[in-house]
Design a protein around this motif. Sequence first.
Motif, PDB file in Angstrom:
ATOM      1  N   PHE A 117       0.835  -1.205   0.000  1.00 52.17           N
ATOM      2  CA  PHE A 117       0.000   0.000   0.000  1.00 52.17           C
ATOM      3  C   PHE A 117       0.869   1.253   0.000  1.00 52.17           C
ATOM      4  CE2 PHE A 117      -2.222   3.344   2.412  1.00 52.17           C
ATOM      5  CZ  PHE A 117      -3.334   3.528   1.605  1.00 52.17           C
ATOM      6  N   ILE A 118       1.938   1.256   0.775  1.00 53.59           N
ATOM      7  CA  ILE A 118       2.835   2.407   0.839  1.00 53.59           C
ATOM      8  C   ILE A 118       3.558   2.607  -0.483  1.00 53.59           C
ATOM      9  CG2 ILE A 118       4.984   3.241   1.870  1.00 53.59           C
ATOM     10  CD1 ILE A 118       2.583   3.800   3.572  1.00 53.59           C
ATOM     11  N   VAL A 119       3.944   1.518  -1.124  1.00 54.16           N
ATOM     12  CA  VAL A 119       4.598   1.628  -2.429  1.00 54.16           C
ATOM     13  C   VAL A 119       3.672   2.315  -3.427  1.00 54.16           C
ATOM     14  CG1 VAL A 119       5.446   0.292  -4.400  1.00 54.16           C
ATOM     15  CG2 VAL A 119       6.152  -0.321  -2.091  1.00 54.16           C
ATOM     16  N   ARG A 120       2.397   1.965  -3.374  1.00 52.53           N
ATOM     17  CA  ARG A 120       1.428   2.556  -4.294  1.00 52.53           C
ATOM     18  C   ARG A 120       1.030   3.977  -3.888  1.00 52.53           C
ATOM     19  NH1 ARG A 120      -2.968  -2.355  -5.334  1.00 52.53           N
ATOM     20  NH2 ARG A 120      -1.514  -3.833  -6.298  1.00 52.53           N
ATOM     21  N   ASN A 121       1.134   4.276  -2.588  1.00 51.75           N
ATOM     22  CA  ASN A 121       0.696   5.581  -2.079  1.00 51.75           C
ATOM     23  C   ASN A 121       1.780   6.165  -1.174  1.00 51.75           C
ATOM     24  OD1 ASN A 121      -2.367   5.438  -2.960  1.00 51.75           O
ATOM     25  ND2 ASN A 121      -1.928   3.488  -1.943  1.00 51.75           N
ATOM     26  N   PRO A 122       2.880   6.611  -1.748  1.00 54.93           N
ATOM     27  CA  PRO A 122       4.030   7.037  -0.945  1.00 54.93           C
ATOM     28  C   PRO A 122       3.798   8.306  -0.130  1.00 54.93           C
ATOM     29  CG  PRO A 122       4.386   7.530  -3.273  1.00 54.93           C
ATOM     30  CD  PRO A 122       3.155   6.690  -3.195  1.00 54.93           C
ATOM     31  N   ASN A 123       2.724   9.047  -0.406  1.00 55.53           N
ATOM     32  CA  ASN A 123       2.457  10.277   0.341  1.00 55.53           C
ATOM     33  C   ASN A 123       1.534  10.060   1.537  1.00 55.53           C
ATOM     34  OD1 ASN A 123       4.004  11.990  -1.367  1.00 55.53           O
ATOM     35  ND2 ASN A 123       2.356  11.950  -2.873  1.00 55.53           N
ATOM     36  N   VAL A 124       1.255   8.791   1.857  1.00 50.73           N
ATOM     37  CA  VAL A 124       0.424   8.462   3.006  1.00 50.73           C
ATOM     38  C   VAL A 124       1.318   8.015   4.165  1.00 50.73           C
ATOM     39  CG1 VAL A 124      -1.355   6.913   3.912  1.00 50.73           C
ATOM     40  CG2 VAL A 124      -1.549   7.815   1.590  1.00 50.73           C
ATOM     41  N   ILE A 125       1.019   8.512   5.365  1.00 48.25           N
ATOM     42  CA  ILE A 125       1.674   8.041   6.587  1.00 48.25           C
ATOM     43  C   ILE A 125       0.710   7.085   7.274  1.00 48.25           C
ATOM     44  CG2 ILE A 125       2.612   8.693   8.838  1.00 48.25           C
ATOM     45  CD1 ILE A 125       3.242  11.437   7.640  1.00 48.25           C
ATOM     46  N   VAL A 126       1.082   5.807   7.379  1.00 48.47           N
ATOM     47  CA  VAL A 126       0.211   4.790   7.974  1.00 48.47           C
ATOM     48  C   VAL A 126       0.503   4.696   9.465  1.00 48.47           C
ATOM     49  CG1 VAL A 126      -0.384   2.353   8.022  1.00 48.47           C
ATOM     50  CG2 VAL A 126       0.012   3.490   5.829  1.00 48.47           C
ATOM     51  N   ASP A 127      -0.534   4.921  10.251  1.00 46.35           N
ATOM     52  CA  ASP A 127      -0.451   4.892  11.723  1.00 46.35           C
ATOM     53  C   ASP A 127      -1.266   3.687  12.197  1.00 46.35           C
ATOM     54  OD1 ASP A 127      -0.610   5.296  14.448  1.00 46.35           O
ATOM     55  OD2 ASP A 127      -0.948   7.452  14.310  1.00 46.35           O
ATOM     56  N   LEU A 128      -0.570   2.582  12.534  1.00 46.22           N
ATOM     57  CA  LEU A 128      -1.237   1.331  12.897  1.00 46.22           C
ATOM     58  C   LEU A 128      -1.428   1.223  14.402  1.00 46.22           C
ATOM     59  CD1 LEU A 128       0.687  -1.224  10.641  1.00 46.22           C
ATOM     60  CD2 LEU A 128      -1.625  -0.357  10.283  1.00 46.22           C
ATOM     61  N   SER A 129      -2.589   0.751  14.815  1.00 47.71           N
ATOM     62  CA  SER A 129      -2.866   0.488  16.228  1.00 47.71           C
ATOM     63  C   SER A 129      -3.586  -0.852  16.321  1.00 47.71           C
ATOM     64  CB  SER A 129      -3.730   1.598  16.822  1.00 47.71           C
ATOM     65  OG  SER A 129      -4.045   1.313  18.165  1.00 47.71           O
ATOM     66  N   PHE A 130      -2.911  -1.853  16.893  1.00 48.00           N
ATOM     67  CA  PHE A 130      -3.504  -3.172  17.057  1.00 48.00           C
ATOM     68  C   PHE A 130      -3.884  -3.372  18.519  1.00 48.00           C
ATOM     69  CE2 PHE A 130      -0.741  -4.944  13.368  1.00 48.00           C
ATOM     70  CZ  PHE A 130      -1.493  -4.217  12.467  1.00 48.00           C
ATOM     71  N   THR A 131      -5.148  -3.589  18.791  1.00 44.84           N
ATOM     72  CA  THR A 131      -5.635  -3.800  20.145  1.00 44.84           C
ATOM     73  C   THR A 131      -6.901  -4.622  20.079  1.00 44.84           C
ATOM     74  OG1 THR A 131      -6.534  -2.737  22.125  1.00 44.84           O
ATOM     75  CG2 THR A 131      -6.857  -1.589  20.045  1.00 44.84           C
ATOM     76  N   ASP A 132      -7.156  -5.394  21.109  1.00 45.67           N
ATOM     77  CA  ASP A 132      -8.383  -6.178  21.146  1.00 45.67           C
ATOM     78  C   ASP A 132      -9.535  -5.416  21.780  1.00 45.67           C
ATOM     79  OD1 ASP A 132      -7.516  -8.576  19.858  1.00 45.67           O
ATOM     80  OD2 ASP A 132      -6.333  -9.034  21.622  1.00 45.67           O
ATOM     81  N   ASP A 133      -9.301  -4.157  22.179  1.00 43.45           N
ATOM     82  CA  ASP A 133     -10.379  -3.300  22.657  1.00 43.45           C
ATOM     83  C   ASP A 133     -11.088  -2.663  21.465  1.00 43.45           C
ATOM     84  OD1 ASP A 133      -9.710  -3.799  25.318  1.00 43.45           O
ATOM     85  OD2 ASP A 133      -8.268  -2.144  25.363  1.00 43.45           O
ATOM     86  N   VAL A 134     -12.398  -2.493  21.572  1.00 43.80           N
ATOM     87  CA  VAL A 134     -13.160  -1.805  20.529  1.00 43.80           C
ATOM     88  C   VAL A 134     -13.051  -0.308  20.785  1.00 43.80           C
ATOM     89  CG1 VAL A 134     -15.427  -1.474  19.477  1.00 43.80           C
ATOM     90  CG2 VAL A 134     -14.741  -3.749  20.265  1.00 43.80           C
ATOM     91  N   VAL A 135     -12.363   0.407  19.910  1.00 42.92           N
ATOM     92  CA  VAL A 135     -12.091   1.815  20.137  1.00 42.92           C
ATOM     93  C   VAL A 135     -13.221   2.681  19.580  1.00 42.92           C
ATOM     94  CG1 VAL A 135      -9.609   1.390  20.028  1.00 42.92           C
ATOM     95  CG2 VAL A 135     -10.813   2.156  17.975  1.00 42.92           C
ATOM     96  N   ASP A 136     -13.371   3.859  20.157  1.00 43.18           N
ATOM     97  CA  ASP A 136     -14.280   4.886  19.652  1.00 43.18           C
ATOM     98  C   ASP A 136     -13.545   5.622  18.538  1.00 43.18           C
ATOM     99  OD1 ASP A 136     -15.632   7.333  19.187  1.00 43.18           O
ATOM    100  OD2 ASP A 136     -16.499   7.294  21.184  1.00 43.18           O
ATOM    101  N   LEU A 137     -13.995   5.464  17.296  1.00 42.70           N
ATOM    102  CA  LEU A 137     -13.268   6.026  16.160  1.00 42.70           C
ATOM    103  C   LEU A 137     -13.147   7.533  16.236  1.00 42.70           C
ATOM    104  CD1 LEU A 137     -13.725   3.122  15.109  1.00 42.70           C
ATOM    105  CD2 LEU A 137     -14.072   4.089  12.837  1.00 42.70           C
ATOM    106  N   ILE A 138     -14.204   8.196  16.716  1.00 45.56           N
ATOM    107  CA  ILE A 138     -14.165   9.654  16.784  1.00 45.56           C
ATOM    108  C   ILE A 138     -13.230  10.115  17.892  1.00 45.56           C
ATOM    109  CG2 ILE A 138     -15.525  11.729  17.229  1.00 45.56           C
ATOM    110  CD1 ILE A 138     -17.886  10.371  15.878  1.00 45.56           C
TER     111      ILE A 138
END
Length: 303
Positions: A117-138
């Motif tokens: 995905f980064i190779v195809r979209n080099p101007n995107v900064i990917v911020d990954l968060s892996f957790t088993d809690d259901v987060v409030d997106l807002i």
Amino acid sequence: MRRILMERSGEMEVFARVVQDGGFSAAARNLDITPSAVSKLIARLEARLGTRLLVRTTRALTLTEEGEAYLHAALRILQELNDAEQQAAGGAVRGRLRINTTIPFGTMFVAPAVPEFIVRNPNVIVDLSFTDDVVDLIAERTDVAIRVGNLPDSGLIARKLGQSRRVVCAAPSYLTQRPHPATPSDLERHDCLTFNFRRERPTWPFMLEGREIAQPVKGNIIVNNGETMKQMALAGVGIARVGLFHVADEIAAGRLVPLLEEHNPGDLELVHAVYVGGGPLPHRVRAFIDHMVSTLNGSPLLG
């Protein structure tokens, strides 16, 4: 004609930053302005709205009910402004993309998909968060979450990415101590691993004599995620019902044994990408979801 308050978006951004950073001083540092300027701006905002948004003490900063509502609206509006600028700039895929998903799904499927995905979209900064809690997106300012299993009712928009067959299984060490269940009702005499996010008595679906039944199950271990359930099953303490993608390698290696397959009703665990609606979908979010659809479409575990 009512005067247009050009400073509103700036007030929203500062207010959101104060909440996100947990205080005036931290927000001021990140915004490169003085704490007094932040304080004056928040005071001006509260005066204009005629209500208190924040309760400030020497130890903590908390939102009032009005502040909670304003924060949700402000984050949505700021995102829409950002999207409008992207569209005006020609629809470029750029900016920070905040992604949330469970630890096992993120490790197994999302992380391996990000490099391409980064190779195809080099101007995107990917911020990954892996957790088993259901987060409030807002509240967490998350652009897209990938969730496995049934979705609760919410105002979020969902797009199906795939599905994984669920399988009932146990370790050979467990089955040497207890007889193999031959019918669903045999599970009443077994220790079954269940999830703690269901309030009602847990049941597992099976086919019996041409009709689907809900078999009650019970056990002395309750977990909140599929990875922990897999580990408990491998330890030989009970029978698990879990998405196949969690346990496919263990079944292939003989560390777990499928059970009651002839009674499996086509039990599926769905995978969705969810995001906040209310405006145009940011190009970076759409590009990532499309990428995951394409990636997962070729997975034998997520048909």
